[in-house]
Design a protein around this motif. Structure first.
Motif, PDB file in Angstrom:
ATOM      1  N   MET A 146       0.821  -1.215   0.000  1.00 30.74           N
ATOM      2  CA  MET A 146       0.000   0.000   0.000  1.00 30.74           C
ATOM      3  C   MET A 146       0.856   1.267   0.000  1.00 30.74           C
ATOM      4  SD  MET A 146      -1.462   0.130   3.882  1.00 30.74           S
ATOM      5  CE  MET A 146      -0.404   0.309   5.316  1.00 30.74           C
ATOM      6  N   ARG A 147       2.013   1.204   0.649  1.00 29.34           N
ATOM      7  CA  ARG A 147       2.761   2.451   0.806  1.00 29.34           C
ATOM      8  C   ARG A 147       3.802   2.665  -0.290  1.00 29.34           C
ATOM      9  NH1 ARG A 147       5.218   3.144   6.381  1.00 29.34           N
ATOM     10  NH2 ARG A 147       6.473   1.413   5.645  1.00 29.34           N
ATOM     11  N   LEU A 148       3.996   1.679  -1.151  1.00 26.88           N
ATOM     12  CA  LEU A 148       5.114   1.737  -2.097  1.00 26.88           C
ATOM     13  C   LEU A 148       5.219   3.083  -2.802  1.00 26.88           C
ATOM     14  CD1 LEU A 148       5.066  -1.838  -3.665  1.00 26.88           C
ATOM     15  CD2 LEU A 148       6.766  -0.872  -2.131  1.00 26.88           C
ATOM     16  N   ILE A 149       4.136   3.509  -3.439  1.00 31.98           N
ATOM     17  CA  ILE A 149       4.166   4.793  -4.141  1.00 31.98           C
ATOM     18  C   ILE A 149       3.345   5.833  -3.395  1.00 31.98           C
ATOM     19  CG2 ILE A 149       3.606   5.981  -6.294  1.00 31.98           C
ATOM     20  CD1 ILE A 149       5.866   4.091  -6.670  1.00 31.98           C
ATOM     21  N   SER A 150       2.200   5.412  -2.854  1.00 36.98           N
ATOM     22  CA  SER A 150       1.303   6.408  -2.252  1.00 36.98           C
ATOM     23  C   SER A 150       1.969   7.138  -1.080  1.00 36.98           C
ATOM     24  CB  SER A 150       0.008   5.740  -1.793  1.00 36.98           C
ATOM     25  OG  SER A 150       0.276   4.769  -0.815  1.00 36.98           O
ATOM     26  N   GLU A 151       2.778   6.410  -0.324  1.00 36.98           N
ATOM     27  CA  GLU A 151       3.456   7.055   0.814  1.00 36.98           C
ATOM     28  C   GLU A 151       4.473   8.081   0.325  1.00 36.98           C
ATOM     29  OE1 GLU A 151       2.673   6.498   3.961  1.00 36.98           O
ATOM     30  OE2 GLU A 151       4.456   6.361   5.225  1.00 36.98           O
ATOM     31  N   GLU A 152       5.129   7.769  -0.794  1.00 36.94           N
ATOM     32  CA  GLU A 152       6.094   8.726  -1.363  1.00 36.94           C
ATOM     33  C   GLU A 152       5.359  10.006  -1.755  1.00 36.94           C
ATOM     34  OE1 GLU A 152       9.416   8.108  -2.026  1.00 36.94           O
ATOM     35  OE2 GLU A 152       9.616   5.935  -2.006  1.00 36.94           O
ATOM     36  N   ARG A 191       2.467  11.059  -0.474  1.00 37.78           N
ATOM     37  CA  ARG A 191       1.966  11.689   0.729  1.00 37.78           C
ATOM     38  C   ARG A 191       3.044  12.501   1.433  1.00 37.78           C
ATOM     39  NH1 ARG A 191      -2.704  10.484   3.308  1.00 37.78           N
ATOM     40  NH2 ARG A 191      -2.675  10.716   5.555  1.00 37.78           N
ATOM     41  N   ASN A 192       4.236  11.951   1.499  1.00 44.83           N
ATOM     42  CA  ASN A 192       5.342  12.645   2.173  1.00 44.83           C
ATOM     43  C   ASN A 192       6.095  13.574   1.228  1.00 44.83           C
ATOM     44  OD1 ASN A 192       4.719  11.265   4.452  1.00 44.83           O
ATOM     45  ND2 ASN A 192       6.324   9.721   4.207  1.00 44.83           N
ATOM     46  N   GLN A 193       5.603  13.700   0.022  1.00 39.43           N
ATOM     47  CA  GLN A 193       6.229  14.589  -0.968  1.00 39.43           C
ATOM     48  C   GLN A 193       7.656  14.157  -1.302  1.00 39.43           C
ATOM     49  OE1 GLN A 193       4.458  17.183  -2.157  1.00 39.43           O
ATOM     50  NE2 GLN A 193       2.780  17.161  -0.694  1.00 39.43           N
ATOM     51  N   THR A 194       7.966  12.882  -1.096  1.00 40.77           N
ATOM     52  CA  THR A 194       9.323  12.442  -1.385  1.00 40.77           C
ATOM     53  C   THR A 194       9.447  11.935  -2.815  1.00 40.77           C
ATOM     54  OG1 THR A 194       8.721  10.349  -0.363  1.00 40.77           O
ATOM     55  CG2 THR A 194      10.023  11.858   0.939  1.00 40.77           C
ATOM     56  N   ILE A 221      -1.924  -0.374  -7.800  1.00 42.06           N
ATOM     57  CA  ILE A 221      -2.982   0.314  -7.058  1.00 42.06           C
ATOM     58  C   ILE A 221      -2.381   1.402  -6.166  1.00 42.06           C
ATOM     59  CG2 ILE A 221      -4.745  -0.017  -5.289  1.00 42.06           C
ATOM     60  CD1 ILE A 221      -5.342  -2.704  -6.633  1.00 42.06           C
ATOM     61  N   SER A 222      -1.186   1.139  -5.663  1.00 38.84           N
ATOM     62  CA  SER A 222      -0.528   2.163  -4.846  1.00 38.84           C
ATOM     63  C   SER A 222      -0.164   3.386  -5.681  1.00 38.84           C
ATOM     64  CB  SER A 222       0.726   1.564  -4.209  1.00 38.84           C
ATOM     65  OG  SER A 222       1.310   2.470  -3.330  1.00 38.84           O
ATOM     66  N   CYS A 223       0.025   3.189  -6.982  1.00 37.01           N
ATOM     67  CA  CYS A 223       0.325   4.316  -7.886  1.00 37.01           C
ATOM     68  C   CYS A 223      -0.897   5.196  -8.103  1.00 37.01           C
ATOM     69  CB  CYS A 223       0.774   3.820  -9.256  1.00 37.01           C
ATOM     70  SG  CYS A 223       2.401   3.114  -9.283  1.00 37.01           S
ATOM     71  N   LEU A 224      -2.085   4.623  -7.856  1.00 33.27           N
ATOM     72  CA  LEU A 224      -3.303   5.337  -8.219  1.00 33.27           C
ATOM     73  C   LEU A 224      -3.699   6.375  -7.191  1.00 33.27           C
ATOM     74  CD1 LEU A 224      -5.557   2.390  -9.462  1.00 33.27           C
ATOM     75  CD2 LEU A 224      -4.230   3.995 -10.819  1.00 33.27           C
ATOM     76  N   THR A 225      -3.246   6.233  -5.974  1.00 27.63           N
ATOM     77  CA  THR A 225      -3.777   7.071  -4.906  1.00 27.63           C
ATOM     78  C   THR A 225      -2.656   7.620  -4.033  1.00 27.63           C
ATOM     79  OG1 THR A 225      -5.017   6.956  -2.832  1.00 27.63           O
ATOM     80  CG2 THR A 225      -4.204   4.893  -3.694  1.00 27.63           C
ATOM     81  N   ALA A 226      -2.983   8.633  -3.267  1.00 31.16           N
ATOM     82  CA  ALA A 226      -2.011   9.181  -2.317  1.00 31.16           C
ATOM     83  C   ALA A 226      -2.330   8.712  -0.902  1.00 31.16           C
ATOM     84  CB  ALA A 226      -2.006  10.707  -2.389  1.00 31.16           C
TER      85      ALA A 226
END
Lengths: 235, 328
Positions: free
Chosen positions: A70-76, A78-81, A153-158
């Protein structure tokens, strides 16, 4: 990843459940051992202990992969990283492949735990190694597919939680989609992960199944790359 | 552009535009940067500074226009071009759960520094950003100023030719702002630096050149001295106890312009190269206006913008872009 408690909790939880199954199945095997010895062509240690472990392992994978991907892309995001990765001299493909490989390494660790438990049976019995490795290949391919779909799916959302729930829903749907089919010839059986995985559990490594999982994985990896690219173009 | 770019031009963006749906966020912006130069991008919120910077760093594809980094086209060869850019976004891209050293190593590896050079690069980046004692600290536990420094260290770890900083001093206390500014000035000695801000004095304090964006367009582009002259380095704020009519005052200080700012408070703006202080003092004494306060007036950013956009409407944009808009 290993700096966060999530990885350890997931590993510990899976190991706990798998060990329970392992012990329960061994116990069952010991009780029926005498009868089995007299039955011709009876199921052996591998069928009774190892296969259920892989079967449960697939269910655990289905439940835990969404939490891991879940965090692979969305967490990036979210944290603007994400900007760090985007402005580094690496391509989108490399970002996605890197994330995917990291995920696979972690899933391989889970597989390794199961494998070690199974192999420990060699200390006191004989295993059908062919069946064992068919199971292992099946679980690995299943893990790859889950990882690729989860990554997309992680790419689709923040929002990691949204990604997790969505992934779980998709996994479950793909898992049991064959239940919706009344006709045994229905094409739904073709895309059911459960049906595909069952083959491996029985010890059949069919080329069609291998190709199916490979295609599924590549498709979602490519979709992920496209998704990141389009974000740069249209966001 | 590739053929005409002299070797010392490190970054050239030509005719950059970016559209969000029907909204044109950046409209035909061109900028050019030479080695050792600090360019300030100035503009009110929503002027398109961040969008312009994202396009230059390859985070966002331009709807039109091209970016050239040290002779490498960003669209044709993104990885090669990105290797020459260090970027600090508005919100520093920090992994809060990592230690400073771990994070900088990660940043270095993302920029493909070989293992042998990595340790040195981390040490150098830390030294330059004033983080030498912070290597073992968790980023999440650092103060905002130090986090900003980690962000800057991340942007310079691969010794890029161009450093791009998006609002690097926002949210810092005055001491931290001073430290970051001196760091940026130091960076400007070896690298080319672009920095965006909406604080006018900041640009004056650090930058060699300035471009002002307004609604996605460049409305002003000149050296910093040009900006000083433009915003009225010679304008005065006068407070009078017995103010005369505005017209009388205007006549008294010709050819300077007079604006009423408040009750008895006026701003006198002398044309470039002239000073109306003596004139004003003399008139005030002779006519008994009761002058009690006289100070050099600083136009606020808003006033500069108002001024610039008014000029823009009149079709007389003060810009030196014409040079850049005629590529061979």
């Amino acid at each position: 990843m290993f700096a966060s408690p999530l990885a350890w909790v997931v590993l510990a939880f899976m190991q706990f459940v798998l060990a329970l199954i392992f012990l329960k199945q061994i116990d069952g095997f010991l009780q029926v051992q005498a009868q089995l010895a007299r039955t011709p062509n009876a199921p052996g240690l591998t069928e009774i202990v190892v296969v259920p472990m892989f079967s449960v392992g697939s269910m655990l994978l289905l439940m835990s992969t969404p939490l891991l991907t879940m965090r692979l892309i969305s967490e990036e995001r979210r944290n603007q990283t994400m900007a760090l990765l985007m402005s580094a001299p690496i391509s989108m493909t490399q970002i996605i492949i890197g994330k995917f490989v990291a995920m696979i390494v972690f899933l391989a660790l889970i597989n390794l735990l199961i494998l070690v438990m199974a192999l420990s049976l060699l200390a006191g019995g004989i295993l059908d190694l062919g069946l064992l490795f068919a199971n292992l290949i099946g679980l690995t391919l299943l893990g790859c597919s889950f990882a690729a779909i989860g990554l997309f799916i992680s790419c689709l959302t923040a929002h990691p939680v949204v990604a997790a729930i969505l992934s779980l829903a998709v996994f479950l749907a793909l898992w049991i989609i064959n239940a919706a089919a009344t006709d045994p010839q229905s094409s739904l059986h073709l895309i059911s992960l459960l049906k595909r995985f069952e083959g491996f559990l029985n010890g059949t490594v069919a080329t069609t199944d291998l190709v199916f999982f490979a295609l599924l994985t590549t498709t979602f990896l490519i979709l992920s790359i496209r998704r990141l690219d389009s974000e740069r173009l249209h966001a | 552009m590739k053929d005409t770019a002299s070797p010392e031009v490190t970054l050239a963006g030509v005719g950059l535009s970016r559209r969000y749906g029907n909204n044109l966020a950046v409209d035909d912006v061109s900028l050019e940067l030479k080695r050792g130069e600090i360019l300030g991008l100035l503009g009110p919120n929503g002027a398109g500074k961040t969008t312009a910077m994202k396009m230059i760093t390859g985070n966002l594809a331009p709807s039109a226009g091209s970016v050239n980094v040290c002779g490498i086209d960003l669209i044709d060869r993104p990885t090669a071009a990105k290797a020459k850019i260090g970027y600090l976004p508005e919100i520093p891209p920090l992994y809060k759960e990592l230690r400073v050293d771990e994070y900088l190593r990660l940043a270095g590896r993302l920029h493909r520094l070989p293992g042998s050079a990595l340790g040195d690069a981390v040490q150098r980046a830390k030294r330059r950003a004033g983080l030498s004692d912070m290597g073992q600290r968790l980023i999440g536990s650092l103060s905002k100023g130090y986090q900003q420094r980690v962000g800057i260290a991340q942007a310079i770890i691969h010794d890029p030719d161009v450093v791009i900083l998006d609002e690097p001093t926002v949210g810092l206390d005055p001491n931290q702002i001073r430290e970051i500014r001196s760091l940026i000035r130091e960076l400007g000695n070896e690298h080319s630096v672009i920095l965006s801000t909406h604080i006018l004095p900041e640009v004056e304090a650090i930058c060699d050149r300035v471009q002002i964006l307004h609604r996605g367009k460049v409305v002003f582009a000149d050296a910093i001295s040009g900006l000083r002259a433009f915003r009225g380095g010679h304008s005065l704020q006068v407070s009078l106890r017995r103010p005369p009519q505005l017209e009388d005052l205007q006549k008294a200080v010709q050819p300077a312009q007079v604006e009423q700012v408040g009750e008895g408070v006026f701003r006198v703006i002398a044309p470039p190269g002239q000073d109306s202080t003596d004139q004003l003092l003399r008139e005030s004494l002779e006519r008994d206006w009761g002058l009690y306060q006289l100070s050099p007036a600083q136009a606020s950013v808003e006033e500069v913008f108002v001024h610039l956009t008014r000029q823009d409407d009149a079709g007389a944009v003060m810009t030196e872009d014409s040079r850049m808009e005629t590529p061979a």
